[in-house]
Design a protein around this motif. Structure first.
Motif, PDB file in Angstrom:
ATOM      1  N   GLY A  10      33.261 -30.686   8.182  1.00 17.65           N
ATOM      2  CA  GLY A  10      31.846 -30.382   7.998  1.00 17.65           C
ATOM      3  C   GLY A  10      31.104 -30.247   9.324  1.00 17.65           C
ATOM      4  N   TRP A  11      29.944 -29.569   9.270  1.00 18.22           N
ATOM      5  CA  TRP A  11      29.130 -29.334  10.469  1.00 18.22           C
ATOM      6  C   TRP A  11      28.715 -30.629  11.151  1.00 18.22           C
ATOM      7  CZ3 TRP A  11      28.183 -25.027  13.142  1.00 18.22           C
ATOM      8  CH2 TRP A  11      28.418 -23.795  12.521  1.00 18.22           C
ATOM      9  N   GLU A  12      28.466 -31.662  10.340  1.00 22.87           N
ATOM     10  CA  GLU A  12      27.929 -32.902  10.914  1.00 22.87           C
ATOM     11  C   GLU A  12      28.874 -33.552  11.918  1.00 22.87           C
ATOM     12  OE1 GLU A  12      30.051 -34.070   7.085  1.00 22.87           O
ATOM     13  OE2 GLU A  12      28.719 -32.463   7.772  1.00 22.87           O
ATOM     14  N   ARG A  13      30.194 -33.282  11.813  1.00 21.95           N
ATOM     15  CA  ARG A  13      31.138 -33.912  12.742  1.00 21.95           C
ATOM     16  C   ARG A  13      31.014 -33.350  14.152  1.00 21.95           C
ATOM     17  NH1 ARG A  13      31.335 -38.215  12.504  1.00 21.95           N
ATOM     18  NH2 ARG A  13      32.942 -38.184  14.112  1.00 21.95           N
ATOM     19  N   LEU A  14      30.508 -32.128  14.283  1.00 22.93           N
ATOM     20  CA  LEU A  14      30.266 -31.584  15.628  1.00 22.93           C
ATOM     21  C   LEU A  14      29.155 -32.353  16.324  1.00 22.93           C
ATOM     22  CD1 LEU A  14      30.455 -27.709  15.095  1.00 22.93           C
ATOM     23  CD2 LEU A  14      32.121 -29.163  16.245  1.00 22.93           C
ATOM     24  N   TYR A  15      28.364 -33.079  15.540  1.00 26.29           N
ATOM     25  CA  TYR A  15      27.260 -33.872  16.087  1.00 26.29           C
ATOM     26  C   TYR A  15      27.500 -35.366  15.888  1.00 26.29           C
ATOM     27  CZ  TYR A  15      24.847 -29.448  16.575  1.00 26.29           C
ATOM     28  OH  TYR A  15      24.508 -28.177  16.957  1.00 26.29           O
ATOM     29  N   GLY A  16      28.778 -35.752  15.709  1.00 22.71           N
ATOM     30  CA  GLY A  16      29.116 -37.165  15.569  1.00 22.71           C
ATOM     31  C   GLY A  16      28.736 -37.944  16.815  1.00 22.71           C
ATOM     32  N   GLY A  17      27.967 -39.007  16.651  1.00 21.98           N
ATOM     33  CA  GLY A  17      27.539 -39.805  17.803  1.00 21.98           C
ATOM     34  C   GLY A  17      26.351 -39.225  18.544  1.00 21.98           C
ATOM     35  N   LEU A  18      25.654 -38.246  17.930  1.00 27.28           N
ATOM     36  CA  LEU A  18      24.530 -37.608  18.625  1.00 27.28           C
ATOM     37  C   LEU A  18      23.408 -38.599  18.948  1.00 27.28           C
ATOM     38  CD1 LEU A  18      23.115 -35.073  19.682  1.00 27.28           C
ATOM     39  CD2 LEU A  18      22.210 -34.693  17.381  1.00 27.28           C
ATOM     40  N   ALA A  19      23.065 -39.479  17.991  1.00 22.07           N
ATOM     41  CA  ALA A  19      21.953 -40.413  18.217  1.00 22.07           C
ATOM     42  C   ALA A  19      22.195 -41.316  19.431  1.00 22.07           C
ATOM     43  CB  ALA A  19      21.702 -41.248  16.965  1.00 22.07           C
TER      44      ALA A  19
END
Length: 302
Positions: free
Chosen positions: A59-68
């Motif tokens: 999913g798309w969200e894994r490309l932003y894993g750990g973004l926060a």
């Protein structure tokens, strides 16, 4: 507001914007660095291919894993670096002027002093923010198993040991990662990889950005390997006790090519992030100084 604080806040703002734009590249690069497949015949995926694979299977969200935590880390890193850089720079300039009054030099900060200033600011930054980047690396390298790819029976870990396959992966948030790191290595686990990072700081100060990336990239890969989750079961070739152990095992089992996994992705991400960071930072510094000057003029005329 002091000049050091203005530069620190501007650096933090520029870093956040650069991070938001280049974060998917950073996630893919971290995965490439920590990839431990020893089968040399396996075709390596390119950056775009790997991004598509992540989106397809996780999913798309894994490309932003750990973004926060990464945004927190970026703001802290850039803010701390530019704040202390300006403080150390001001002291170096004051010392240079003092030497000029005594008849030594022309009052300007020399190349060696500039390198020392950058190195000191970098060291303070690394020591204060390394725990954040350990958490970010863990979250970037965490693979979300899709329901389609989950086995229905049991999954072999080694020839002698099996574990039940998870039906649904547990949430892997920031608090979970912090507990995991502390449980594995205690307080000092948050400073894993700090030694190769400190070495890299000094080399970065002495070399151009592109050259520095090529020269220091092996240290970056070692740092990522140390910060990624260490599995206590399975192939011991993938388990690292420290910096030297990681280097020796990588040379023995992966060859020198292992130290340059994902370098092309890193070059693209670094150049793009640096361009955005400096452009935004300079504009923020100009805007802050203009606003402070305007407030000062308005106060005088009132």
């Amino acid at each position: 507001m002091s000049d050091a604080l203005i530069n620190g806040l501007a650096g933090a703002g520029g870093g956040i914007i650069a991070q938001l734009i280049t974060y998917p590249l950073q996630t893919v690069n971290t995965r490439q660095q920590t990839e431990r497949d020893l089968k040399k015949e396996k075709r390596k995926l390119g950056t775009v291919e790997q991004m598509c694979q992540v989106v397809k299977h996780e999913g798309w969200e894994r490309l932003y894993g750990g973004l926060a935590p990464s945004l927190v880390g970026t703001a802290a890193s850039q803010g701390v670096y530019y704040y202390f850089y300006q403080i150390f720079r001001n002291r170096a300039e004051a010392k240079a002027l003092e030497h000029k009054r005594k008849g030594f030099g022309d009052g300007s900060v020399g190349m060696f002093s500039s390198l020392v200033v950058a190195a000191l600011a970098g060291c303070v930054n690394v020591l204060l923010t390394n725990p954040i980047w350990v958490v970010v690396t863990r979250m970037q390298t965490h693979t979300k198993v899709s329901k389609k790819s989950q086995p229905s029976q049991i999954e072999a870990v080694t020839q002698d040991e099996v574990i039940p396959a998870a039906l649904e992966p547990p949430p892997y948030g920031t608090s979970h990662v912090i507990q995991e790191i502390y449980g594995e290595a205690g307080f000092w686990g948050f400073w894993k990889g700090v030694f190769p990072t400190l070495i890299m700081i000094f080399l970065l100060g002495a070399l151009a950005k592109l050259g520095a990336t090529v020269v220091t990239y092996p240290l970056l890969v070692v740092k990522s390997r140390l910060q990624a989750k260490q599995f206590k079961t399975g192939d011991k070739r993938h388990q690292y006790k420290g910096t030297m152990d990681a280097i020796l095992k990588m040379i023995r089992y992966e060859g020198f090519n292992g130290f340059y996994k994902g370098m092309s992705t890193k070059i693209v991400q670094s150049v793009l992030a640096a361009a955005v960071l400096f452009m935004v930072k300079e504009e923020l510094v100009k805007s802050a100084r203009f606003l402070l000057t305007w407030d000062h003029i308005s106060a005088k005329s009132a």
